[in-house]
Design a protein around this motif. Structure first.
Motif, short mmCIF file in Angstrom:
data_model
loop_
_atom_site.label_atom_id
_atom_site.label_comp_id
_atom_site.label_asym_id
_atom_site.label_seq_id
_atom_site.Cartn_x
_atom_site.Cartn_y
_atom_site.Cartn_z
N ALA A 145 -1.49 -8.94 -1.62
CA ALA A 145 -0.21 -8.81 -0.93
C ALA A 145 0.75 -7.93 -1.73
O ALA A 145 1.49 -7.12 -1.15
N HIS B 272 -0.33 -4.40 -1.20
CA HIS B 272 0.11 -3.96 0.13
C HIS B 272 1.57 -3.55 0.13
O HIS B 272 1.94 -2.52 0.69
N TRP C 123 -1.97 -2.44 5.31
CA TRP C 123 -2.93 -3.52 5.09
C TRP C 123 -4.35 -2.97 5.08
O TRP C 123 -5.19 -3.41 4.27
#
Length: 225
Positions: A71, A74, A26
């Motif tokens: 996301a 990530h 992250w």
């Protein structure tokens, strides 16, 4: 034995040591979007925020615009740079085997991708010890920490939560299980303290899966046996 009994294991930070690695992924992803965030802050948000995790780091307009893209980035970083570094916690196969011998049915619940969960199952060598598995790919994403264990209960063919226990290492997952009506045991091997887990609703807290197995007789697992 009275009726069916089931254990729902959250996977990340419970059976495999992923929390710090996922947090570093992250950090890498957020840095690409100009957000330099320290590791402790990322971990703190992982403990509580769950499905709206990124809202802690992005203004609302940026969250709405970039959250899905970030996301995905990530996930790519985690798979490419960190997945191969994941290690299992001690005692997982032995604990699951003991639970099966004691008559428990076992489900694995993960907020990771299905291929991640399959990797962890192979890494742990527990394919023959589990009865059901589910990930965020199978549920609506509004409340993952409740919906994933709820789906595990459905896959196990259970009518309710009375004969079900959860085991988790993230306060977020403990909270979800408790809201669902499932009693939860916490493990501190995921990096969160006993106070964190008890505050989230854990009825008992142990160290690692090995510690839980060693102290099985004093755990809620024995009391429900």
């Amino acid at each position: 034995m009275r009726g069916p009994k089931a254990i729902i294991f959250e996977v990340d930070g419970t059976l495999v040591d992923t929390n710090v690695l996922r947090a570093r992924a992250w950090q890498d992803a957020l840095a690409r979007y100009g957000r330099q965030v320290r590791l402790p802050r990322v971990l703190a948000q992982m403990a509580r925020e769950g499905d709206r995790f990124l809202s802690a780091f992005l203004p609302e307009a940026e969250y709405e615009r970039y959250a899905e893209e970030l996301a995905s980035y990530h996930r790519a970083i985690f798979h490419e740079q960190y997945l191969g570094r994941v290690k299992p916690f001690l005692g997982v196969p032995e604990l699951l085997r003991h639970l099966r011998d004691e008559g428990w049915r076992i489900a694995l619940a993960s907020t990771g991708d299905p291929d991640e969960l399959e990797h962890y199952i192979e890494l742990l060598g527990v394919e023959d010890l589990i009865d059901a598995r589910t990930t965020d790919a199978e549920v609506d994403h509004s409340r993952l920490n409740e919906e994933i264990p709820a789906e595990a209960i459905r896959l196990l063919g259970l009518d309710g939560t009375d004969d079900t226990l959860a085991i988790a290492g993230l306060p977020y997952d403990v909270e979800g299980s408790v809201r669902l009506g499932v009693r939860c045991i916490g493990l501190v091997c995921g990096g969160f303290s006993e106070d964190d887990l008890r505050s989230a609703g854990a009825l008992a807290v142990f160290g690692t899966p090995q510690d839980l197995l060693t102290r099985y007789a004093e755990s809620p697992l024995a009391a429900d046996g």
